[in-house]
Design a protein around this motif. Sequence first.
Motif, PDB file in Angstrom:
ATOM      1  N   LEU A   1     -66.526 123.724  53.521  1.00 53.42           N
ATOM      2  CA  LEU A   1     -66.740 124.738  52.364  1.00 53.42           C
ATOM      3  C   LEU A   1     -67.750 125.730  52.538  1.00 53.42           C
ATOM      4  CD1 LEU A   1     -66.918 123.520  48.559  1.00 53.42           C
ATOM      5  CD2 LEU A   1     -67.094 125.649  49.235  1.00 53.42           C
ATOM      6  N   ASN A   2     -68.989 125.534  53.296  1.00 53.27           N
ATOM      7  CA  ASN A   2     -69.637 126.653  53.581  1.00 53.27           C
ATOM      8  C   ASN A   2     -69.181 127.538  54.514  1.00 53.27           C
ATOM      9  OD1 ASN A   2     -72.061 125.899  52.351  1.00 53.27           O
ATOM     10  ND2 ASN A   2     -73.039 125.059  54.020  1.00 53.27           N
TER      11      ASN A   2
ATOM     12  N   ARG B   1     -62.728 117.198  60.207  1.00 53.03           N
ATOM     13  CA  ARG B   1     -63.465 116.986  61.354  1.00 53.03           C
ATOM     14  C   ARG B   1     -64.971 116.906  61.124  1.00 53.03           C
ATOM     15  NH1 ARG B   1     -62.089 120.603  66.491  1.00 53.03           N
ATOM     16  NH2 ARG B   1     -60.526 119.167  67.196  1.00 53.03           N
ATOM     17  N   TYR B   2     -65.361 117.896  60.080  1.00 57.54           N
ATOM     18  CA  TYR B   2     -66.685 117.972  59.854  1.00 57.54           C
ATOM     19  C   TYR B   2     -67.140 117.644  58.412  1.00 57.54           C
ATOM     20  CZ  TYR B   2     -66.494 120.837  64.036  1.00 57.54           C
ATOM     21  OH  TYR B   2     -66.319 121.214  65.450  1.00 57.54           O
TER      22      TYR B   2
ATOM     23  N   VAL C   1     -66.337 117.651  54.039  1.00 53.98           N
ATOM     24  CA  VAL C   1     -66.032 118.924  53.055  1.00 53.98           C
ATOM     25  C   VAL C   1     -67.171 119.935  53.033  1.00 53.98           C
ATOM     26  CG1 VAL C   1     -65.767 119.286  50.582  1.00 53.98           C
ATOM     27  CG2 VAL C   1     -64.218 117.573  51.690  1.00 53.98           C
ATOM     28  N   GLY C   2     -68.376 119.320  52.912  1.00 56.22           N
ATOM     29  CA  GLY C   2     -69.676 120.195  52.803  1.00 56.22           C
ATOM     30  C   GLY C   2     -69.935 121.235  53.909  1.00 56.22           C
ATOM     31  N   VAL C   3     -69.538 120.901  55.194  1.00 59.70           N
ATOM     32  CA  VAL C   3     -69.586 121.789  56.123  1.00 59.70           C
ATOM     33  C   VAL C   3     -68.523 122.780  55.984  1.00 59.70           C
ATOM     34  CG1 VAL C   3     -69.405 122.262  58.537  1.00 59.70           C
ATOM     35  CG2 VAL C   3     -70.863 120.413  57.852  1.00 59.70           C
TER      36      VAL C   3
ATOM     37  N   HIS D   1     -60.461 126.581  52.829  1.00 61.13           N
ATOM     38  CA  HIS D   1     -60.558 126.121  51.443  1.00 61.13           C
ATOM     39  C   HIS D   1     -59.311 125.288  51.109  1.00 61.13           C
ATOM     40  CE1 HIS D   1     -64.052 129.224  49.911  1.00 61.13           C
ATOM     41  NE2 HIS D   1     -64.401 128.274  50.905  1.00 61.13           N
TER      42      HIS D   1
ATOM     43  N   GLN E   1     -58.803 121.863  49.413  1.00 60.36           N
ATOM     44  CA  GLN E   1     -58.051 121.367  48.291  1.00 60.36           C
ATOM     45  C   GLN E   1     -57.037 120.584  48.444  1.00 60.36           C
ATOM     46  OE1 GLN E   1     -57.883 125.657  47.365  1.00 60.36           O
ATOM     47  NE2 GLN E   1     -58.863 125.274  45.352  1.00 60.36           N
TER      48      GLN E   1
ATOM     49  N   PRO F   1     -76.341 125.695  63.456  1.00 57.88           N
ATOM     50  CA  PRO F   1     -75.364 125.270  63.686  1.00 57.88           C
ATOM     51  C   PRO F   1     -74.319 124.811  62.290  1.00 57.88           C
ATOM     52  CG  PRO F   1     -76.930 123.715  63.842  1.00 57.88           C
ATOM     53  CD  PRO F   1     -77.571 124.909  63.432  1.00 57.88           C
ATOM     54  N   TYR F   2     -73.073 124.625  62.541  1.00 57.12           N
ATOM     55  CA  TYR F   2     -72.037 124.168  61.456  1.00 57.12           C
ATOM     56  C   TYR F   2     -71.996 125.496  60.455  1.00 57.12           C
ATOM     57  CZ  TYR F   2     -73.508 119.507  63.011  1.00 57.12           C
ATOM     58  OH  TYR F   2     -73.475 118.653  63.854  1.00 57.12           O
ATOM     59  N   LEU F   3     -72.093 126.805  61.077  1.00 56.95           N
ATOM     60  CA  LEU F   3     -71.788 127.771  60.061  1.00 56.95           C
ATOM     61  C   LEU F   3     -70.813 128.798  60.913  1.00 56.95           C
ATOM     62  CD1 LEU F   3     -72.357 128.962  57.116  1.00 56.95           C
ATOM     63  CD2 LEU F   3     -74.150 129.957  58.019  1.00 56.95           C
TER      64      LEU F   3
ATOM     65  N   ASN G   1     -66.853 129.939  52.866  1.00 55.86           N
ATOM     66  CA  ASN G   1     -67.640 130.796  52.294  1.00 55.86           C
ATOM     67  C   ASN G   1     -68.234 131.935  53.467  1.00 55.86           C
ATOM     68  OD1 ASN G   1     -66.964 129.916  49.700  1.00 55.86           O
ATOM     69  ND2 ASN G   1     -68.857 128.675  49.590  1.00 55.86           N
ATOM     70  N   VAL G   2     -68.602 131.539  54.367  1.00 59.91           N
ATOM     71  CA  VAL G   2     -69.202 132.269  55.237  1.00 59.91           C
ATOM     72  C   VAL G   2     -68.282 133.346  55.998  1.00 59.91           C
ATOM     73  CG1 VAL G   2     -69.401 131.399  57.627  1.00 59.91           C
ATOM     74  CG2 VAL G   2     -71.396 132.625  56.453  1.00 59.91           C
TER      75      VAL G   2
END
Lengths: 335, 335
Positions: B93-94, B86-87, B89-91, B67, B71, B14-16, B97-98
Motif C-alpha cells: 500500500l505504501n 511478496r511483501y 499489504v502494509g508495504v 492498489h 483489493q 528500503p521497502y519504498l 501511494n509513493v
Amino acid sequence: MDALLSDIPRQSPPYLYDLAGEYPNRGGKGLRAALCLAVCRAFGGETSMALHIAVAVELFHNAFLIHDDIQDGSELRRNSPTLSARYGVGVALNVGNVTNLLGLQRMMATRHALGGEVAWQLFEETELMFRHSLEGQALEVGWIRDNVCELTADDYYRMCLKKTSWYTFLYPCRAGLLATCGKPSDAVELDQFGWYLGAAFQIRDDVLNLIADERYGKERAGDLWEGKRTLMLIHLLGRCSPAERSRIRRFLSRTRTERTADGEGEVHWLLERMTAYECVDSAQSAAEQLAEAAEREIARVLETAPAAESDDGPVHEEDRVFLRELPRFIVSRGH
Amino acid sequence: MDALLSDIPRQSPPYLYDLAGEYPNRGGKGLRAALCLAVCRAFGGETSMALHIAVAVELFHNAFLIHDDIQDGSELRRNSPTLSARYGVGVALNVGNVTNLLGLQRMMATRHALGGEVAWQLFEETELMFRHSLEGQALEVGWIRDNVCELTADDYYRMCLKKTSWYTFLYPCRAGLLATCGKPSDAVELDQFGWYLGAAFQIRDDVLNLIADERYGKERAGDLWEGKRTLMLIHLLGRCSPAERSRIRRFLSRTRTERTADGEGEVHWLLERMTAYECVDSAQSAAEQLAEAAEREIARVLETAPAAESDDGPVHEEDRVFLRELPRFIVSRGH
C-alpha cells in the motif's frame, strides 16, 4: 468539521463518498485543522484564509487513518469497526484514495482565494508532507519486517520526525503561515515547535496504546501485537537481561498471525517487563520534556512575531493561548 | 520507461522507492505513455513536451495496479508474485501511494516546461481522471458486494467509461493534446476515440482473463473467482435458464474464500456455460465493433486536424499510423 462534511459529494455510486465521512463523523479531535486555523489567526490572518487548507489537512489525515488501518489489519477505530473490518479491504482502499482526492480538490480551491503562486507552494508543501510521511512509514514497516532490534532513541526520533511531526504539526503550521502571509514565503518559523510536538505526540500515542481504556477507541496493546518499535520497546531492549532479550527477539520474529495463535501470554509478559524496567514512565517523561521544549519554542516565536493588525484582537489572543497550551494537552490527553 | 526508472530516488529507506520500480521493470506494455507521446507528436508537438506527462501517466497506472492487486487479493502480476503477495499489504500500500506521489512530482515538473497555466490544467485533468477511476472502481466493487445480478450491457459500458476509458485513453490523449497545444484548451478532440477504445480494451481484458495462457501473467479465470461483472457474465445471466440463473446467483453470493473452499467445480461449470451460450464470442465481437468505431473516429479526427508544422515530418506520420493501428492491436492482443 462541518466545512469538511458539507463538501463531500452525496451522489452515487455507493461505497465511496458515502463512506468518506465515516471516520470524521466518529468525532475525532480535529487537531490538525484546529492547529492550522490557530496558526493562521495567531499570526494575524482570518479564518476564511485557511479554511480550505484546514479541511484539506483533516481529509489527508483521515485518508491516512483508513490506509493505516488496512496496513495494520486493525479492527477498531474510535470505538467502531475500522472501514476495512466493516467493508473489506477493497472498499476501504478506495475510500482512502477518494479521501485524499477530496483533500487535493480542497487544496486546488485555494487558487481562487490565495492566488496561483501561494496555491502552487501549498502543493509543494503537500507533496513534501506526503514524501516524508511515506518515508517514515516505510522506515517503521521495514523495522518490523526485518525484525530490527538494534535501535536507539535517536532512530526512533528520526522516524517520528518523518512519520508524525511532518504531517501532524509542521505541515499544518507551514500551511497556516502561508495562508496568513498570502504570498510565497519559506514559512519555517514553527518547524522546531512542530518537531518537538510531533515526537511528544507519538510517544504519548504509544503510551496510551499500552495503558488505554475505552476512550482510546483501539485495541489495547495493539502495538505489541504488531511488533511496533516504540520508545518503550527500544528502552526495554536496552535495559533487559540477555535471556529476556532473546525471548523478546523470538516474539518479534513471528508474524502477527503467529503471535495471535500463541495467545496472550507473551504480550502480558512484555507489558509486565516494560513496567518492571520503568519503560512507560521514562517514555512519558521524555514526552514531557519535549512538550516543555515546545512550550519554550512557541513562547520565543510568538514574542518576536509581529503584533496582529487584525481588528478582532481577542480572537488572535485566544489562538496564541491555544498554541501555548497545546504541548501540555498533547502529553496529558487520554485519547 | 528509462525516463521513468531514472527518476525514482535511490536512497533509503528500503521497502519504498526500491519497490516502486518493480512492476515497471517487469516489462509492461507502456501503452498509456506511448499513447500520450504519440498524440503529442501526431498533432505537431515534440517528444520533450510530453515526456514528463507520459512518465506521470505510467506511474499513476502502476500505482493503480499495485492498489488493485491489494483489493483483489491477487497473487500474480506479469508472471511474478504481486507486491502484496511478496511483501505484504502494509508495504504494498505504501509503495502504491509513493508511486502516485512520484507521478504527481512529474506533473509538477511540467510547470517549468509548459508554464503555470497548462500545468494547472494538467492538475485539473489528473484530478478528474482520479475521480472517474475511483467512481468506476466503486461501482464495480459495489456490484460484487451487493451481489447485483440485474445488469445490462449499458451498465457495463458506463462502468467501463469511468473505470477504464478515462485513465487509460481519455486522460493520456487530453494530456498529450495539452502538451502540444502549450496553452489552456479543452483538449476534447479525442474523447470519443478514447471512449470506444476503453470499452474495447476492457472487454478484451476480460476475454483474455478467461482464455489466458501464460503470457497473460495473472491467474486464469481470476475474474470468475472474484465474481467480477464482465460483459460475458452479463450475457450469460441474460441467456441462461432460470435454474442455471439461480445456481450462478448462489455462486456469486459467496465470498471469494468460500468459493475457493468449494474447489474448482463451479468455476469450470461457469466457463463451460459461457462457451455453450457463446458469451465469449459475442463479447469479443462487441470489442471488435467498438474497435472499428474507434478506427473511423481517429480517421475523422486526423483528417480535420491541422497538418503538422514540425520539421521532422516522418515522425509525426509514424505516430498517426500508431493511432490508426491502435484499435486493431487492442482487440487482438494476447496479453
